[in-house]
Design an enzyme around this catalytic site. Structure first.
Site, PDB file in Angstrom:
ATOM      1  N   SER A   1       3.850  -2.596  10.036  1.00 45.54           N
ATOM      2  CA  SER A   1       5.315  -2.629  10.159  1.00 45.54           C
ATOM      3  C   SER A   1       5.936  -3.947   9.703  1.00 45.54           C
ATOM      4  CB  SER A   1       5.750  -2.304  11.593  1.00 45.54           C
ATOM      5  OG  SER A   1       5.324  -1.005  11.950  1.00 45.54           O
TER       6      SER A   1
ATOM      7  N   ASN B   1       0.875  -1.180   0.000  1.00 44.89           N
ATOM      8  CA  ASN B   1       0.000   0.000   0.000  1.00 44.89           C
ATOM      9  C   ASN B   1       0.906   1.221   0.000  1.00 44.89           C
ATOM     10  OD1 ASN B   1      -1.841   2.011   0.440  1.00 44.89           O
ATOM     11  ND2 ASN B   1      -2.420   1.358   2.502  1.00 44.89           N
ATOM     12  N   TRP B   2       0.988   1.855  -1.162  1.00 45.84           N
ATOM     13  CA  TRP B   2       1.911   3.001  -1.279  1.00 45.84           C
ATOM     14  C   TRP B   2       1.408   4.215  -0.498  1.00 45.84           C
ATOM     15  CZ3 TRP B   2       2.981   3.122  -7.329  1.00 45.84           C
ATOM     16  CH2 TRP B   2       3.707   1.977  -7.679  1.00 45.84           C
ATOM     17  N   LYS B   3       0.152   4.217  -0.112  1.00 46.25           N
ATOM     18  CA  LYS B   3      -0.462   5.381   0.549  1.00 46.25           C
ATOM     19  C   LYS B   3      -0.226   6.624  -0.335  1.00 46.25           C
ATOM     20  CE  LYS B   3      -0.098   2.942   4.875  1.00 46.25           C
ATOM     21  NZ  LYS B   3       0.068   2.939   6.316  1.00 46.25           N
TER      22      LYS B   3
ATOM     23  N   GLU C   1      -5.085  -5.281  10.511  1.00 42.33           N
ATOM     24  CA  GLU C   1      -4.005  -4.339  10.795  1.00 42.33           C
ATOM     25  C   GLU C   1      -4.242  -3.649  12.137  1.00 42.33           C
ATOM     26  OE1 GLU C   1      -2.128  -2.886   6.830  1.00 42.33           O
ATOM     27  OE2 GLU C   1      -3.748  -1.563   7.386  1.00 42.33           O
TER      28      GLU C   1
ATOM     29  N   GLY D   1       3.014  -1.285   4.153  1.00 33.98           N
ATOM     30  CA  GLY D   1       3.069   0.145   3.856  1.00 33.98           C
ATOM     31  C   GLY D   1       4.488   0.558   3.517  1.00 33.98           C
ATOM     32  N   GLY D   2       5.192   1.103   4.510  1.00 30.14           N
ATOM     33  CA  GLY D   2       6.529   1.673   4.307  1.00 30.14           C
ATOM     34  C   GLY D   2       7.485   0.792   3.513  1.00 30.14           C
TER      35      GLY D   2
ATOM     36  N   GLY E   1       3.046   1.713  10.845  1.00 32.59           N
ATOM     37  CA  GLY E   1       4.026   2.790  10.703  1.00 32.59           C
ATOM     38  C   GLY E   1       4.770   3.114  11.982  1.00 32.59           C
TER      39      GLY E   1
ATOM     40  N   HIS F   1      -9.298   1.157   5.166  1.00 29.28           N
ATOM     41  CA  HIS F   1      -8.020   1.261   5.886  1.00 29.28           C
ATOM     42  C   HIS F   1      -8.220   2.140   7.121  1.00 29.28           C
ATOM     43  CE1 HIS F   1      -3.887   2.274   6.815  1.00 29.28           C
ATOM     44  NE2 HIS F   1      -3.530   1.226   6.101  1.00 29.28           N
TER      45      HIS F   1
ATOM     46  N   GLU G   1      -6.530   4.444   8.290  1.00 30.68           N
ATOM     47  CA  GLU G   1      -6.282   5.874   8.042  1.00 30.68           C
ATOM     48  C   GLU G   1      -7.514   6.539   7.437  1.00 30.68           C
ATOM     49  OE1 GLU G   1      -2.678   5.284   5.842  1.00 30.68           O
ATOM     50  OE2 GLU G   1      -1.695   4.604   7.683  1.00 30.68           O
TER      51      GLU G   1
HETATM   52  O1  G3H Z   1      -1.582  -0.600   4.590  1.00 26.98           O
HETATM   53  C1  G3H Z   1      -0.536  -0.835   5.191  1.00 26.98           C
HETATM   54  C2  G3H Z   1      -0.436  -0.669   6.610  1.00 26.98           C
HETATM   55  O2  G3H Z   1      -1.048   0.482   7.054  1.00 26.98           O
HETATM   56  C3  G3H Z   1       0.903  -0.928   7.200  1.00 26.98           C
HETATM   57  O3  G3H Z   1       1.784   0.151   7.041  1.00 26.98           O
HETATM   58  O4  G3H Z   1       3.821  -1.279   6.914  1.00 26.98           O
HETATM   59  O5  G3H Z   1       4.012   1.206   7.084  1.00 26.98           O
HETATM   60  O6  G3H Z   1       3.243  -0.152   9.047  1.00 26.98           O
HETATM   61  P1  G3H Z   1       3.289  -0.027   7.546  1.00 26.98           P
END
Ligand code: G3H
Length: 248
Positions: free
Chosen positions: A212, A9-11, A166, A233-234, A172, A94, A96
């Site tokens: 994470s 997920n590039w956000k 999640e 994500g990251g 994050g 999600h 967020e």
């Molecule tokens: O969609 C992905 C998640 O929110 C996880 O993000 O891997 O940066 O903790 P993260």
């Protein structure tokens, strides 16, 4: 029997140019991956991503979708708009979006239904806050999110979608849930699916862990009975890191 699915997920990261490069670099590294590989790009980079992914084993997803086909919904994107550019998956609900953009269980359910009707696979997210975990009510909270998000679907529809667990406190933060903590909730979610939609749907639905996830943590997570993949994500923003996760 469930094919693992690892989604990045590039956000709100990556322009068209950056997204194209990332998909091309990733595709070269994951040719032999056994897992289904998905990258969920921001709307503006979706077309570039599907173009770069064409002919590779990388699939493209969006990060949200509206439930109406068209209309006066400023700022929203519909299923036909995603279909037109070859998007196959969509992240829905999600944390967020729930926290910053007023997403509710009800709107999650509408988006899930619309995506399925249009042949796009939902990656439906759920997960508890630290407060909920510390209060000892994680299962009740997550179970209610899952039941509301899947309300009104058939067993077959549920079999074909993806649920991402999640825990918000692990997103994050660098604080991954232990593999046992993650598996415990994923197994609980599968139990909820079994209760509402039957054992066959529960055996087929793929449940990801997110929060994470890193190259160093994926193998242990994937070794667990009820974790079928990850929503990353990251670590999905670097081809090398994400490819290591995909190939766990
Ligand atoms: O969609 C992905 C998640 O929110 C996880 O993000 O891997 O940066 O903790 P993260």
């Amino acid at each position: 029997m469930r094919t693992p699915i690892i989604a990045g997920n590039w956000k709100m990261h990556n322009t068209m140019e950056q997204g194209t490069k990332l998909v091309k670099d990733l595709a070269a590294l994951v040719k032999d991956a056994k897992a289904t590989v998905v990258v969920c790009a921001p709307y503006t980079a979706l077309q570039a991503a599907t173009k770069a992914a064409s002919g590779t084993n990388v699939h493209v997803g969006a990060q949200n979708v509206h439930w109406e086909e068209k209309g006066a919904f400023t700022g929203e994107i519909s299923v036909p708009m995603l279909q037109e550019i070859g998007v196959e998956y969509v992240v829905i609900g999600h944390s967020e979006r729930r926290e910053y953009f007023g997403e509710t269980d009800e709107t999650v359910n509408k988006r899930v239904k619309a995506a399925i009707a249009g042949g796009i696979v939902p990656i439906m997210c759920c997960g508890e806050s630290l407060e909920t975990r510390e209060a000892g009510t994680t299962n009740e909270f997550v179970g209610a999110q899952v039941e509301a998000g899947l309300a009104g679907l058939t067993a077959e529809q549920v079999s074909n979608l993806v649920i991402a667990y999640e825990p918000i406190w692990a997103i994050g933060t660098g604080k991954t849930a232990t593999s046992d903590q993650a598996n415990e909730v994923c197994a609980f979610i599968r139990g909820v699916v079994a209760k509402d939609f039957g054992k066959d749907a529960a055996d087929k639905v793929r449940i990801q862990y997110g929060g994470s996830v890193k190259p160093a943590t994926i193998a242990e997570l994937m070794g667990k009975s009820d974790i079928d993949g990850a929503l990353v994500g990251g670590a999905s923003l670097k081809a090398e890191d994400f490819s290591q996760i995909v190939k766990f």
